[in-house]
Design an enzyme around this catalytic site. Structure first.
Site, PDB file in Angstrom:
ATOM      1  N   GLY A  11     -57.854  51.136 -55.423  1.00 46.94           N
ATOM      2  CA  GLY A  11     -59.042  50.688 -57.051  1.00 46.94           C
ATOM      3  C   GLY A  11     -59.702  49.929 -56.260  1.00 46.94           C
ATOM      4  O   GLY A  11     -60.081  48.880 -55.901  1.00 46.94           O
ATOM      5  N   ARG A  35     -58.412  56.038 -57.188  1.00 43.51           N
ATOM      6  CA  ARG A  35     -57.885  57.626 -58.495  1.00 43.51           C
ATOM      7  C   ARG A  35     -59.036  58.912 -58.535  1.00 43.51           C
ATOM      8  O   ARG A  35     -58.476  59.596 -58.638  1.00 43.51           O
ATOM      9  CB  ARG A  35     -57.552  57.101 -59.609  1.00 43.51           C
ATOM     10  CG  ARG A  35     -56.247  58.289 -60.618  1.00 43.51           C
ATOM     11  CD  ARG A  35     -55.515  57.194 -61.295  1.00 43.51           C
ATOM     12  NE  ARG A  35     -56.442  56.216 -62.135  1.00 43.51           N
ATOM     13  CZ  ARG A  35     -57.293  56.890 -62.907  1.00 43.51           C
ATOM     14  NH1 ARG A  35     -56.810  57.712 -63.717  1.00 43.51           N
ATOM     15  NH2 ARG A  35     -57.294  54.961 -63.527  1.00 43.51           N
ATOM     16  N   LYS A  77     -55.758  47.258 -62.435  1.00 42.39           N
ATOM     17  CA  LYS A  77     -54.695  46.049 -63.489  1.00 42.39           C
ATOM     18  C   LYS A  77     -53.660  45.624 -63.372  1.00 42.39           C
ATOM     19  O   LYS A  77     -52.387  46.461 -63.138  1.00 42.39           O
ATOM     20  CB  LYS A  77     -54.925  46.193 -64.242  1.00 42.39           C
ATOM     21  CG  LYS A  77     -56.951  46.911 -65.329  1.00 42.39           C
ATOM     22  CD  LYS A  77     -57.152  46.860 -66.567  1.00 42.39           C
ATOM     23  CE  LYS A  77     -57.986  46.333 -67.150  1.00 42.39           C
ATOM     24  NZ  LYS A  77     -58.840  47.602 -67.570  1.00 42.39           N
ATOM     25  N   ASN A 104     -54.440  39.210 -60.647  1.00 45.62           N
ATOM     26  CA  ASN A 104     -53.687  38.480 -61.436  1.00 45.62           C
ATOM     27  C   ASN A 104     -52.555  38.960 -61.962  1.00 45.62           C
ATOM     28  O   ASN A 104     -52.695  39.135 -63.152  1.00 45.62           O
ATOM     29  CB  ASN A 104     -55.135  38.153 -61.971  1.00 45.62           C
ATOM     30  CG  ASN A 104     -56.014  37.171 -61.485  1.00 45.62           C
ATOM     31  OD1 ASN A 104     -55.364  36.074 -61.479  1.00 45.62           O
ATOM     32  ND2 ASN A 104     -56.912  36.901 -62.567  1.00 45.62           N
ATOM     33  N   SER A 130     -59.199  34.449 -55.232  1.00 45.29           N
ATOM     34  CA  SER A 130     -60.191  33.484 -56.615  1.00 45.29           C
ATOM     35  C   SER A 130     -61.063  33.782 -56.244  1.00 45.29           C
ATOM     36  O   SER A 130     -61.550  33.572 -54.513  1.00 45.29           O
ATOM     37  CB  SER A 130     -59.454  32.307 -56.792  1.00 45.29           C
ATOM     38  OG  SER A 130     -60.474  31.712 -57.448  1.00 45.29           O
ATOM     39  N   LYS A 185     -51.615  31.167 -58.278  1.00 45.71           N
ATOM     40  CA  LYS A 185     -53.179  31.490 -58.847  1.00 45.71           C
ATOM     41  C   LYS A 185     -53.025  31.432 -60.119  1.00 45.71           C
ATOM     42  O   LYS A 185     -54.099  30.693 -60.567  1.00 45.71           O
ATOM     43  CB  LYS A 185     -53.207  32.829 -58.219  1.00 45.71           C
ATOM     44  CG  LYS A 185     -54.355  33.873 -59.091  1.00 45.71           C
ATOM     45  CD  LYS A 185     -55.521  33.332 -58.809  1.00 45.71           C
ATOM     46  CE  LYS A 185     -57.024  33.536 -59.060  1.00 45.71           C
ATOM     47  NZ  LYS A 185     -56.825  34.539 -60.295  1.00 45.71           N
ATOM     48  N   HIS A 188     -53.568  27.781 -60.516  1.00 38.40           N
ATOM     49  CA  HIS A 188     -55.427  27.658 -60.428  1.00 38.40           C
ATOM     50  C   HIS A 188     -56.141  27.877 -61.338  1.00 38.40           C
ATOM     51  O   HIS A 188     -56.703  26.964 -62.357  1.00 38.40           O
ATOM     52  CB  HIS A 188     -55.865  28.561 -59.208  1.00 38.40           C
ATOM     53  CG  HIS A 188     -57.266  28.831 -58.957  1.00 38.40           C
ATOM     54  ND1 HIS A 188     -57.983  29.592 -59.741  1.00 38.40           N
ATOM     55  CD2 HIS A 188     -58.208  28.007 -58.013  1.00 38.40           C
ATOM     56  CE1 HIS A 188     -59.291  29.356 -59.540  1.00 38.40           C
ATOM     57  NE2 HIS A 188     -59.323  28.543 -58.789  1.00 38.40           N
ATOM     58  N   ASN A 189     -55.858  29.637 -62.271  1.00 37.53           N
ATOM     59  CA  ASN A 189     -56.697  29.343 -63.875  1.00 37.53           C
ATOM     60  C   ASN A 189     -56.204  28.542 -64.376  1.00 37.53           C
ATOM     61  O   ASN A 189     -56.921  28.250 -65.203  1.00 37.53           O
ATOM     62  CB  ASN A 189     -56.490  30.749 -63.923  1.00 37.53           C
ATOM     63  CG  ASN A 189     -56.477  31.983 -62.452  1.00 37.53           C
ATOM     64  OD1 ASN A 189     -57.193  31.405 -61.963  1.00 37.53           O
ATOM     65  ND2 ASN A 189     -56.930  32.642 -63.457  1.00 37.53           N
ATOM     66  N   GLU A 192     -58.435  25.707 -64.341  1.00 40.74           N
ATOM     67  CA  GLU A 192     -59.991  26.194 -64.053  1.00 40.74           C
ATOM     68  C   GLU A 192     -60.260  26.353 -65.243  1.00 40.74           C
ATOM     69  O   GLU A 192     -61.024  25.794 -65.757  1.00 40.74           O
ATOM     70  CB  GLU A 192     -60.375  27.645 -63.709  1.00 40.74           C
ATOM     71  CG  GLU A 192     -61.280  28.676 -64.184  1.00 40.74           C
ATOM     72  CD  GLU A 192     -61.175  30.094 -63.907  1.00 40.74           C
ATOM     73  OE1 GLU A 192     -60.552  30.405 -62.778  1.00 40.74           O
ATOM     74  OE2 GLU A 192     -60.931  30.803 -64.304  1.00 40.74           O
TER      75      GLU A 192
HETATM   76  C1  6PG Z   1     -60.512  33.685 -60.583  1.00 44.77           C
HETATM   77  C2  6PG Z   1     -61.186  33.809 -62.060  1.00 44.77           C
HETATM   78  C3  6PG Z   1     -60.638  34.919 -61.602  1.00 44.77           C
HETATM   79  C4  6PG Z   1     -61.138  35.053 -63.347  1.00 44.77           C
HETATM   80  C5  6PG Z   1     -59.888  35.307 -64.742  1.00 44.77           C
HETATM   81  C6  6PG Z   1     -59.740  34.120 -65.389  1.00 44.77           C
HETATM   82  O1  6PG Z   1     -60.039  32.470 -59.875  1.00 44.77           O
HETATM   83  O2  6PG Z   1     -61.057  33.982 -59.808  1.00 44.77           O
HETATM   84  O3  6PG Z   1     -59.572  32.366 -61.763  1.00 44.77           O
HETATM   85  O4  6PG Z   1     -59.352  35.105 -61.653  1.00 44.77           O
HETATM   86  O5  6PG Z   1     -61.986  34.597 -64.058  1.00 44.77           O
HETATM   87  O6  6PG Z   1     -59.869  36.648 -65.088  1.00 44.77           O
HETATM   88  O7  6PG Z   1     -60.168  34.716 -66.208  1.00 44.77           O
HETATM   89  P1  6PG Z   1     -60.151  34.520 -67.819  1.00 44.77           P
HETATM   90  O8  6PG Z   1     -61.067  33.699 -68.301  1.00 44.77           O
HETATM   91  O9  6PG Z   1     -61.000  35.681 -68.870  1.00 44.77           O
HETATM   92  O10 6PG Z   1     -59.146  33.773 -68.565  1.00 44.77           O
END
Ligand code: 6PG
Length: 479
Positions: A11, A35, A77, A104, A130, A185, A188-189, A192
């Site tokens: 990938g 692929r 993905k 993710n 991340s 993770k 974490h998001n 974020e």
């Molecule tokens: C990271 C980010 C990464 C990302 C996500 C969030 O830790 O590197 O969190 O995983 O940018 O895809 O994206 P969304 O804002 O689109 O949910």
């Protein structure tokens, strides 16, 4: 027969390609596969001189190129594409080989895949990664789950390619079994999202109430970035705010459509928190704020809704207000992290992961999107008291909030009075006040539930479960 590559990456979109290059630059021989072979060829052609790559055209070639036990990283993905790739490669593997999913993924999917592959003798490592494209190339924060045995074989390599915190510690650690890495993770998001929303609210107040321009706000953020708010997100916010759109000469932030998108990890954080019964109100408001921004139809109707217009302060009043916003941002940020860490504690208990919160804080100090100076202090706080019920139980954070709270309240009161939406600021303060409150209106809620549904309640003065016969003489019975 065993190949020569210590690791393989399949990938090769941006993240996969950069991760493969990171391994190669660190001295590992990397088998690469995609692929469509054009991407594999392009990688080797463009970056072949960075290290040792083995270009594989087919899954069979890819697997044959790997030394044993094989370690192969899937960078596709999340969702069905990941399952499809696993189905394609698993039959070609042997007992003891390790598949690493660096996407993710939802941690429940990771749990399912890990279980299935464990049954076939294959280790499955769900690794949250991340740091975006740049991190994948130069050092991300990596959150691997899976068996301890798989970490023994993989960990040293991850430690080599991961970001290093200021004290030199690699920003990766074995998080725990099966879905633990992807769970962490996910949180974490969620943090974020909250961090970004809080910064957005601070920006809006500085603009609408204090009357600063985007360029001036960029300077304010730069100053904040030299203090306790020092973080990647504050740093890039200053960059974004000072950027001028070449086509129009306007601040870039004024020409971007104000509809925030999301891929889903923040939403999962909230969905799972609801299931676990963990109050993550600051994170939830950040997710909802993105949804509100995306509802063009609702927001159009809102043009008819009355309310105050934010009043710009006098120029000489603005700096003091900016200082108050800094206090508010810091206090709200502590609460958002507190909520995120609580969710990790709850997940760890629910799934028996035994996650070390100090280690999680430590590996977020570098490489990841929420990297921030104050994670050093969170690390020390959890090292000193691994079992503290909440980050707010830590004396030094509690003292900082105590010192910030007058300004925190003033900023939110100003926002409310002037009609500037600050959902994440307000939700985090309400959470703080809920924890402080000696009595909550939950007693009244219990009374109402007992009234209309005989749902019973507990008393403050004695053990037992009680119900009041509301319709009759209101006598109380013990159930
Ligand atoms: C990271 C980010 C990464 C990302 C996500 C969030 O830790 O590197 O969190 O995983 O940018 O895809 O994206 P969304 O804002 O689109 O949910």
């Amino acid at each position: 027969m065993s190949g020569t590559a210590q690791i393989g990456v399949t990938g090769l979109a941006v993240m996969g390609r950069n991760l493969a290059r990171n391994f190669a630059r660190n001295g590992y021989t990397v088998a690469v596969h995609n692929r469509t072979t054009a991407k594999t060829d392009a990688l080797v052609e463009e970056f072949g001189d960075e290290g040792a790559f083995v270009a594989a055209r087919t899954p069979e070639e890819f697997v044959a190129a790997l030394e044993r036990p094989r370690r192969l990283v899937i960078m596709v993905k999340a969702g069905e594409p990941t399952d499809a790739v696993i189905q394609e490669f698993a039959p070609l593997l042997d007992e003891g080989d390790v598949i690493i999913d660096g996407g993710n993924a939802h941690f429940e999917d990771t749990r399912r895949r890990e279980k299935e592959l464990r049954g076939r003798g294959i280790h499955f490592v769900g690794a949250g990664i991340s740091g975006g494209e740049e991190g994948a190339l130069n050092g991300p924060s990596i959150m691997p789950g899976g068996s301890a045995e798989s970490y023994a074989s993989l960990g040293p390599m991850l430690e080599k390619i991961a970001a290093k915190a200021k004290d030199g510690t690699p920003c990766t650690t074995h998080i725990g079994p099966d879905g633990a890495g992807h769970f962490v993770k996910m949180v974490h998001n969620g943090i974020e999202y909250a961090d970004m929303q809080l910064i957005g609210e601070a920006y809006q107040l500085l603009r609408d109430v204090a009357g600063y321009s985007p360029a001036q706000i960029a300077d304010i953020f730069r100053t904040w970035n030299t203090g306790r708010l020092d973080s990647y997100l504050i740093e890039i916010t200053a960059e974004v705010l000072s950027h001028v759109d070449a086509a129009t000469g306007k601040p870039f932030v004024d020409v971007v459509l104000d509809r925030a998108e999301q891929k889903g990890t923040g939403r999962w954080t909230v969905q799972i928190a609801l299931d676990l019964g963990v109050p993550v109100s600051g994170i939830a408001e950040a997710v909802f704020a993105r949804s509100v921004s995306g509802h063009a139809d609702l927001r159009d109707a809102s043009r008819h809704l009355a309310g105050p217009t934010a009043r710009k302060l006098r120029e000489d009043e603005a700096p003091a207000f900016a200082d108050q916003v800094e206090q508010a941002l810091y206090a709200s940020k502590i609460v958002a992290y507190t909520q995120g860490f609580h969710e990790i504690t709850a997940g760890s208990e629910q799934y028996d992961w035994d996650i070390d919160l100090g280690k999680v804080a430590a590996i977020w100090r570098g490489g990841c999107i929420i990297r921030a100076a104050f994670l050093d202090r969170i690390t020390s706080a959890y090292e000193a008291q691994p079992d503290m019920p909440s980050l707010l139980s830590d004396k030094s954070f509690a003292e900082e909030i105590a010192a910030a709270q007058d300004d925190w309240r003033t900023v939110i009161a100003t926002a409310v009075a002037q009609g500037v939406p600050t959902p994440a600021f307000a939700a985090t303060l309400a959470y703080y006040d809920s924890l402080r409150a000696e009595r909550l209106p939950a007693a009244l809620t219990q009374g109402q539930r007992d009234y209309f549904g005989a749902h019973t309640y507990h008393r403050t003065d004695r053990e037992g479960t009680f119900h009041t016969l509301w319709g009759d003489d209101k006598s109380e019975v013990e159930n």
